[in-house]
Design a protein around this motif. Structure first.
Motif, PDB file in Angstrom:
ATOM      1  N   ALA A  28       0.839  -1.209   0.000  1.00  5.67           N
ATOM      2  CA  ALA A  28       0.000   0.000   0.000  1.00  5.67           C
ATOM      3  C   ALA A  28       0.871   1.255   0.000  1.00  5.67           C
ATOM      4  O   ALA A  28       0.538   2.242  -0.671  1.00  5.67           O
ATOM      5  N   ASP A  29       2.004   1.221   0.706  1.00  8.14           N
ATOM      6  CA  ASP A  29       2.917   2.376   0.716  1.00  8.14           C
ATOM      7  C   ASP A  29       3.398   2.686  -0.698  1.00  8.14           C
ATOM      8  O   ASP A  29       3.464   3.845  -1.101  1.00  8.14           O
ATOM      9  N   ASN A  32       0.531   4.162  -2.631  1.00 16.07           N
ATOM     10  CA  ASN A  32       0.292   5.544  -2.171  1.00 16.07           C
ATOM     11  C   ASN A  32       1.305   6.515  -2.784  1.00 16.07           C
ATOM     12  O   ASN A  32       0.953   7.633  -3.140  1.00 16.07           O
ATOM     13  N   ARG A  33       2.543   6.062  -2.906  1.00 18.79           N
ATOM     14  CA  ARG A  33       3.570   6.919  -3.525  1.00 18.79           C
ATOM     15  C   ARG A  33       3.313   7.065  -5.029  1.00 18.79           C
ATOM     16  O   ARG A  33       3.297   8.164  -5.565  1.00 18.79           O
ATOM     17  N   TYR A  35       0.659   6.587  -6.882  1.00 13.33           N
ATOM     18  CA  TYR A  35      -0.625   7.150  -7.335  1.00 13.33           C
ATOM     19  C   TYR A  35      -0.982   8.458  -6.626  1.00 13.33           C
ATOM     20  O   TYR A  35      -2.114   8.933  -6.762  1.00 13.33           O
ATOM     21  N   ALA A  36      -0.025   9.050  -5.924  1.00 15.32           N
ATOM     22  CA  ALA A  36      -0.296  10.309  -5.215  1.00 15.32           C
ATOM     23  C   ALA A  36      -0.835  11.340  -6.208  1.00 15.32           C
ATOM     24  O   ALA A  36      -0.287  11.492  -7.302  1.00 15.32           O
ATOM     25  N   LYS A  60      -5.608   0.662   3.648  1.00 13.91           N
ATOM     26  CA  LYS A  60      -4.249   1.203   3.800  1.00 13.91           C
ATOM     27  C   LYS A  60      -3.898   2.153   2.654  1.00 13.91           C
ATOM     28  O   LYS A  60      -2.842   2.770   2.667  1.00 13.91           O
ATOM     29  N   ILE A  61      -4.757   2.232   1.652  1.00  7.94           N
ATOM     30  CA  ILE A  61      -4.528   3.171   0.548  1.00  7.94           C
ATOM     31  C   ILE A  61      -5.160   4.503   0.955  1.00  7.94           C
ATOM     32  O   ILE A  61      -6.362   4.557   1.252  1.00  7.94           O
ATOM     33  N   ASN A  62      -4.315   5.558   1.011  1.00  8.82           N
ATOM     34  CA  ASN A  62      -4.829   6.823   1.546  1.00  8.82           C
ATOM     35  C   ASN A  62      -5.165   7.837   0.455  1.00  8.82           C
ATOM     36  O   ASN A  62      -5.297   9.028   0.727  1.00  8.82           O
ATOM     37  N   ILE A  63      -5.328   7.338  -0.766  1.00  8.99           N
ATOM     38  CA  ILE A  63      -5.735   8.193  -1.886  1.00  8.99           C
ATOM     39  C   ILE A  63      -7.239   7.970  -2.073  1.00  8.99           C
ATOM     40  O   ILE A  63      -7.682   6.821  -2.032  1.00  8.99           O
ATOM     41  N   CYS A  65     -10.483   6.874  -3.490  1.00  6.89           N
ATOM     42  CA  CYS A  65     -10.696   5.926  -4.585  1.00  6.89           C
ATOM     43  C   CYS A  65     -12.048   5.260  -4.455  1.00  6.89           C
ATOM     44  O   CYS A  65     -12.704   5.346  -3.428  1.00  6.89           O
TER      45      CYS A  65
END
Ligand code: 5GP
Ligand code: MG
Length: 186
Positions: A28-29, A32-33, A35-36, A60-63, A65
């Motif tokens: 997920a990190d 996240n990087r 697809y920021a 855990k994906i903070n974008i 969606c």
């Protein structure tokens, strides 16, 4: 639990829930990087197997969606039938979206190749594949599996965490591997 019995087979612990959680966190990190700033991220989970993986990685994906599901099947018992059957089509708008396909395991790549084709026909902006387990030595596909949390050294049969053996074992929180001499009567 160190060992489980499902039907006529024995399985031994392969990955604990904590190890799964850590591996998914690292995946997920990366997402996240990469697809920021993406405004049209669409996660597509592959039922039934990926239901736990999709739920866990999505949290855990903070974008921002959307998440949707498609149901396909290729497996019968311990082996792939070699063909894909669609059981439930994807019911959402894909055009212009950045799609990440979520499957809990990639083996031959037949399922992912089929899914790439299916999604690409819906005119997304991009498509990528993410998986918890990757049996790279059994992989015959020509699509990149960009996000793989764990690469398995040997293409052994596993159950638990969404993965079944004839519909048993899906709800186990840990992942188990088929014992070399896995028949209960052996
Ligand atoms: P592929 O099309 O890449 O050969 O296989 C993908 C699908 O086959 C997975 O999504 C999963 O449903 C099933 N599969 C592949 N390997 C295993 C395995 O070791 N255990 C279980 N239970 N299913 C598997
Ligand atoms: Mg699957």
């Amino acid at each position: 639990m160190e060992r489980v019995r499902l039907g006529d087979k024995h399985f031994s612990l392969y990955m604990t829930a904590e190890q799964i959680d850590r591996a998914i966190g690292e995946l997920a990190d990366r997402i996240n990087r990469d697809y920021a700033g993406t405004e049209s991220l669409l996660l597509v989970g592959v039922l039934n197997g990926a239901y736990m993986f999709a739920a866990d990685i999505a949290r855990k994906i903070n974008i921002p969606c959307r998440i949707a599901f498609i149901k396909v099947s290729s497996y019968d018992g311990l082996a792939s039938r070699g063909e894909i059957a669609m059981k439930l089509p994807l019911c959402c708008d894909v055009e212009g979206c950045d799609v990440i396909l979520l499957d809990e395991i990639v083996e031959t790549g037949l399922t992912m190749s089929w899914l790439f084709g299916y999604i690409e026909s819906m005119k997304p902006r991009s498509v990528a594949a993410a998986t918890l387990l990757y049996k790279r030595c059994a992989y015959k596909g020509d699509r990149e599996i960009k996000y793989a949390a764990v690469t398995m050294a040997e293409p052994l049969f596993v159950v638990g965490y969404g993965l079944d053996y004839n519909e048993e074992g899906r709800t186990l929180k840990d992942i188990y591997i088929l014992d070399e001499n896995g028949d209960t009567n052996a």
